[in-house]
Design a protein around this motif. Structure first.
Motif, PDB file in Angstrom:
ATOM      1  N   SER A  46       0.775  -0.806   0.315  1.00 15.25           N
ATOM      2  CA  SER A  46      -0.016  -0.127   0.083  1.00 15.25           C
ATOM      3  C   SER A  46       0.839   1.261  -0.257  1.00 15.25           C
ATOM      4  CB  SER A  46      -0.717   0.116   1.358  1.00 15.25           C
ATOM      5  OG  SER A  46       0.307   0.349   2.175  1.00 15.25           O
ATOM      6  N   VAL A  47      -0.568   2.223   0.050  1.00 12.63           N
ATOM      7  CA  VAL A  47       0.757   3.845  -0.589  1.00 12.63           C
ATOM      8  C   VAL A  47       0.513   4.887   1.230  1.00 12.63           C
ATOM      9  CG1 VAL A  47       1.828   3.254  -2.641  1.00 12.63           C
ATOM     10  CG2 VAL A  47      -0.526   3.944  -2.021  1.00 12.63           C
ATOM     11  N   PRO A  48       1.234   5.463   1.876  1.00 10.37           N
ATOM     12  CA  PRO A  48       1.309   6.106   2.013  1.00 10.37           C
ATOM     13  C   PRO A  48       0.251   7.080   1.414  1.00 10.37           C
ATOM     14  CG  PRO A  48       3.476   7.002   1.849  1.00 10.37           C
ATOM     15  CD  PRO A  48       3.401   5.261   0.530  1.00 10.37           C
ATOM     16  N   LYS A  49      -0.763   7.998   2.280  1.00 16.53           N
ATOM     17  CA  LYS A  49      -2.039   8.596   1.669  1.00 16.53           C
ATOM     18  C   LYS A  49      -2.011   9.981   3.133  1.00 16.53           C
ATOM     19  CE  LYS A  49      -4.919   5.912  -1.063  1.00 16.53           C
ATOM     20  NZ  LYS A  49      -4.099   5.405  -0.220  1.00 16.53           N
ATOM     21  N   PRO A  50      -1.999  11.496   2.010  1.00 18.36           N
ATOM     22  CA  PRO A  50      -2.374  12.274   3.044  1.00 18.36           C
ATOM     23  C   PRO A  50      -3.468  12.397   3.515  1.00 18.36           C
ATOM     24  CG  PRO A  50      -1.509  13.240   0.209  1.00 18.36           C
ATOM     25  CD  PRO A  50      -1.547  11.551   1.034  1.00 18.36           C
ATOM     26  N   ALA A  51      -3.945  13.652   4.010  1.00 19.48           N
ATOM     27  CA  ALA A  51      -4.984  13.688   4.000  1.00 19.48           C
ATOM     28  C   ALA A  51      -6.133  14.359   2.999  1.00 19.48           C
ATOM     29  CB  ALA A  51      -4.803  15.176   5.088  1.00 19.48           C
ATOM     30  N   SER A  52      -7.474  13.281   3.271  1.00 21.29           N
ATOM     31  CA  SER A  52      -8.084  13.094   1.888  1.00 21.29           C
ATOM     32  C   SER A  52      -8.084  14.733   2.045  1.00 21.29           C
ATOM     33  CB  SER A  52      -9.174  12.599   2.253  1.00 21.29           C
ATOM     34  OG  SER A  52     -10.143  12.854   3.374  1.00 21.29           O
ATOM     35  N   ASP A  53      -8.394  15.850   2.334  1.00 19.43           N
ATOM     36  CA  ASP A  53      -9.174  16.765   2.250  1.00 19.43           C
ATOM     37  C   ASP A  53      -7.829  17.927   1.498  1.00 19.43           C
ATOM     38  OD1 ASP A  53      -7.331  17.353   4.126  1.00 19.43           O
ATOM     39  OD2 ASP A  53      -8.625  19.019   5.054  1.00 19.43           O
ATOM     40  N   LEU A  54      -6.563  16.951   1.597  1.00 15.30           N
ATOM     41  CA  LEU A  54      -5.679  18.164   0.921  1.00 15.30           C
ATOM     42  C   LEU A  54      -5.377  17.815  -1.235  1.00 15.30           C
ATOM     43  CD1 LEU A  54      -3.098  20.006   0.892  1.00 15.30           C
ATOM     44  CD2 LEU A  54      -1.888  18.074   1.643  1.00 15.30           C
ATOM     45  N   ILE A  55      -5.793  16.267  -1.051  1.00 13.53           N
ATOM     46  CA  ILE A  55      -6.142  15.475  -2.255  1.00 13.53           C
ATOM     47  C   ILE A  55      -6.914  16.582  -2.893  1.00 13.53           C
ATOM     48  CG2 ILE A  55      -6.530  13.316  -3.119  1.00 13.53           C
ATOM     49  CD1 ILE A  55      -5.409  11.873  -0.979  1.00 13.53           C
ATOM     50  N   GLU A  56      -8.131  16.244  -2.105  1.00  9.50           N
ATOM     51  CA  GLU A  56      -9.267  16.940  -2.997  1.00  9.50           C
ATOM     52  C   GLU A  56      -8.939  18.186  -4.421  1.00  9.50           C
ATOM     53  OE1 GLU A  56     -12.253  15.703  -3.888  1.00  9.50           O
ATOM     54  OE2 GLU A  56     -11.023  13.679  -3.966  1.00  9.50           O
ATOM     55  N   ALA A  57      -8.014  19.053  -2.808  1.00 11.45           N
ATOM     56  CA  ALA A  57      -7.630  20.210  -2.518  1.00 11.45           C
ATOM     57  C   ALA A  57      -7.598  20.599  -4.389  1.00 11.45           C
ATOM     58  CB  ALA A  57      -7.232  21.053  -1.980  1.00 11.45           C
ATOM     59  N   PHE A  58      -7.385  19.619  -4.879  1.00 11.52           N
ATOM     60  CA  PHE A  58      -6.185  19.804  -6.270  1.00 11.52           C
ATOM     61  C   PHE A  58      -8.005  19.413  -7.333  1.00 11.52           C
ATOM     62  CE2 PHE A  58      -2.860  19.993  -3.982  1.00 11.52           C
ATOM     63  CZ  PHE A  58      -1.545  20.902  -4.406  1.00 11.52           C
ATOM     64  N   ARG A  59      -8.728  18.997  -6.971  1.00 10.01           N
ATOM     65  CA  ARG A  59      -9.641  19.185  -7.818  1.00 10.01           C
ATOM     66  C   ARG A  59     -10.122  19.736  -8.949  1.00 10.01           C
ATOM     67  NH1 ARG A  59     -11.878  14.520  -8.894  1.00 10.01           N
ATOM     68  NH2 ARG A  59     -11.130  12.842  -6.388  1.00 10.01           N
ATOM     69  N   ASN A  60     -10.086  20.989  -8.592  1.00 14.86           N
ATOM     70  CA  ASN A  60     -10.741  22.263  -9.668  1.00 14.86           C
ATOM     71  C   ASN A  60      -9.139  22.942  -9.984  1.00 14.86           C
ATOM     72  OD1 ASN A  60     -13.113  21.978  -9.261  1.00 14.86           O
ATOM     73  ND2 ASN A  60     -12.682  22.478  -6.611  1.00 14.86           N
ATOM     74  N   ALA A  61      -7.747  22.299  -8.962  1.00 14.49           N
ATOM     75  CA  ALA A  61      -6.658  23.054 -10.221  1.00 14.49           C
ATOM     76  C   ALA A  61      -6.785  22.450 -11.558  1.00 14.49           C
ATOM     77  CB  ALA A  61      -5.194  22.746  -9.108  1.00 14.49           C
ATOM     78  N   PRO A  62      -6.474  23.284 -12.743  1.00  8.27           N
ATOM     79  CA  PRO A  62      -6.047  22.748 -13.689  1.00  8.27           C
ATOM     80  C   PRO A  62      -4.356  22.584 -13.878  1.00  8.27           C
ATOM     81  CG  PRO A  62      -7.127  24.805 -13.655  1.00  8.27           C
ATOM     82  CD  PRO A  62      -6.772  24.369 -12.794  1.00  8.27           C
ATOM     83  N   THR A  63      -4.757  21.339 -14.049  1.00 12.26           N
ATOM     84  CA  THR A  63      -3.257  20.840 -14.887  1.00 12.26           C
ATOM     85  C   THR A  63      -2.467  21.922 -15.113  1.00 12.26           C
ATOM     86  OG1 THR A  63      -3.576  19.886 -16.691  1.00 12.26           O
ATOM     87  CG2 THR A  63      -4.099  18.235 -14.901  1.00 12.26           C
ATOM     88  N   SER A  64      -2.346  22.618 -16.000  1.00 15.55           N
ATOM     89  CA  SER A  64      -1.471  23.801 -16.596  1.00 15.55           C
ATOM     90  C   SER A  64      -0.858  24.673 -15.568  1.00 15.55           C
ATOM     91  CB  SER A  64      -2.356  24.505 -17.871  1.00 15.55           C
ATOM     92  OG  SER A  64      -3.617  25.412 -17.304  1.00 15.55           O
ATOM     93  N   VAL A  65      -2.135  25.002 -14.417  1.00 12.31           N
ATOM     94  CA  VAL A  65      -1.416  25.922 -13.241  1.00 12.31           C
ATOM     95  C   VAL A  65      -0.877  24.870 -12.939  1.00 12.31           C
ATOM     96  CG1 VAL A  65      -2.378  27.393 -11.642  1.00 12.31           C
ATOM     97  CG2 VAL A  65      -3.755  27.021 -14.127  1.00 12.31           C
ATOM     98  N   ILE A  66      -1.391  24.282 -12.359  1.00  9.96           N
ATOM     99  CA  ILE A  66      -0.067  22.830 -11.581  1.00  9.96           C
ATOM    100  C   ILE A  66       1.062  22.599 -11.487  1.00  9.96           C
ATOM    101  CG2 ILE A  66       0.499  20.579 -10.196  1.00  9.96           C
ATOM    102  CD1 ILE A  66      -2.800  20.151 -10.773  1.00  9.96           C
ATOM    103  N   SER A  67       1.492  23.091 -13.650  1.00  9.03           N
ATOM    104  CA  SER A  67       2.973  22.681 -13.983  1.00  9.03           C
ATOM    105  C   SER A  67       3.215  24.037 -13.696  1.00  9.03           C
ATOM    106  CB  SER A  67       2.378  22.085 -15.640  1.00  9.03           C
ATOM    107  OG  SER A  67       3.957  22.604 -16.838  1.00  9.03           O
ATOM    108  N   ASP A  68       2.322  25.041 -14.130  1.00  9.37           N
ATOM    109  CA  ASP A  68       3.644  26.418 -14.124  1.00  9.37           C
ATOM    110  C   ASP A  68       3.907  26.408 -12.478  1.00  9.37           C
ATOM    111  OD1 ASP A  68       2.844  26.447 -17.026  1.00  9.37           O
ATOM    112  OD2 ASP A  68       1.029  28.240 -15.976  1.00  9.37           O
ATOM    113  N   ASN A  69       3.615  25.753 -11.707  1.00  8.27           N
ATOM    114  CA  ASN A  69       4.302  26.056 -10.312  1.00  8.27           C
ATOM    115  C   ASN A  69       5.340  25.031 -10.323  1.00  8.27           C
ATOM    116  OD1 ASN A  69       3.195  28.857  -9.018  1.00  8.27           O
ATOM    117  ND2 ASN A  69       1.679  27.795 -10.057  1.00  8.27           N
ATOM    118  N   LEU A  70       5.224  24.260 -11.159  1.00 11.63           N
ATOM    119  CA  LEU A  70       6.465  22.750 -10.925  1.00 11.63           C
ATOM    120  C   LEU A  70       7.831  23.555 -11.899  1.00 11.63           C
ATOM    121  CD1 LEU A  70       4.085  19.371 -10.570  1.00 11.63           C
ATOM    122  CD2 LEU A  70       5.594  20.833  -8.578  1.00 11.63           C
TER     123      LEU A  70
END
Length: 249
Positions: A46-70
């Protein structure tokens, strides 16, 4: 003419020639009851998981914007969505398999749980499909968040009619082999992007991006700030106030 008795040198030589066949038959007989899953290495079940609300916070984040900030560096190249359009957000459960072989994926499907994204390094092979409708349904039943496959799939109509996310390189009717070897939950390369078990994976119409869960909070803050700036820019365009600021960001 000299006749040789049974058991003489010629007979012994013949027996020596056939002994490899006998040894192989004995080996095959001893292997009865074993499973080909012996060729699959599992680093962790199994894999470790952060808090579910932190994961879900990215549901409205476009991959393009995430990529810009990486630094606009991470991100799988050459994959596209095959499902109806649902957003992919979850934690990477990785699989590395021999090109054209899906035994390791079958083994992974016995281990995945809710929120896991099954990330498959198939070497970019496009000659054989690694998953199809049945394996889609198994993953969905297990609560997985979706598939990301550096390889091919089939049963495209089933994916296209479903909201279960699936990103892959291409589609082909030819099925896979099921003989291994493979590895589960090790770092993998997906379209030139390294994805490790436990990374956060996000996918939308623009593609797939991933990053370590350890930097998720920082990335989220930066993403939200950029979204706010872009909304201000769009409003300025609509109101005729735009002064070219977007070209400087």
């Amino acid at each position: 003419m000299v006749l040789r008795q049974a058991g003489g040198p010629s007979h012994r030589f013949s027996a020596q020639l056939s002994s490899p066949r006998r040894r192989r038959a004995e080996w095959q007989n001893n292997r009865k009851g074993e499973t080909d899953c012996m060729s699959i290495t599992t680093a962790m079940t199994s894999v470790p998981k952060p808090a579910s609300d932190l994961i879900e916070a990215f549901r409205n984040a476009p991959t393009s914007v995430i990529s810009d900030n990486l630094a606009r560096l991470p991100g799988a190249v050459g994959l596209r969505p095959f499902h109806r359009g649902s957003k992919l957000v979850g934690i990477a459960f990785t699989v590395r398999t021999r090109p054209g072989d899906n035994l390791a994926i079958h083994r992974a499907l016995e281990l995945v749980g809710p929120g896991d994204v099954i990330v498959v390094d198939g070497g970019g092979d496009e000659t054989r499909a690694l998953v199809g409708e049945i394996m889609k349904n198994i993953a969905e039943y297990r609560g997985a968040a979706g598939y990301v496959i550096d390889g091919a799939i089939r049963d495209v109509a089933a994916f296209a009619a479903s909201d279960f996310p699936c990103f892959a390189r291409t589609a082909i009717h030819r099925g896979p082999y099921k003989s291994g070897p493979g590895e589960i939950n090790v770092p993998v390369s997906i379209g030139g992007s390294v994805i490790s078990p436990g990374d956060i994976v996000v996918g939308d119409e623009d593609g797939v991006v991933s990053f370590p869960a350890s930097i998720a909070t920082t990335v989220l803050e930066a993403v939200r700030a950029q979204i706010a700036r872009e909304e201000d820019t769009l409003l300025a365009i609509r109101e005729g106030r735009y002064q070219g600021s977007y070209g400087k960001s």
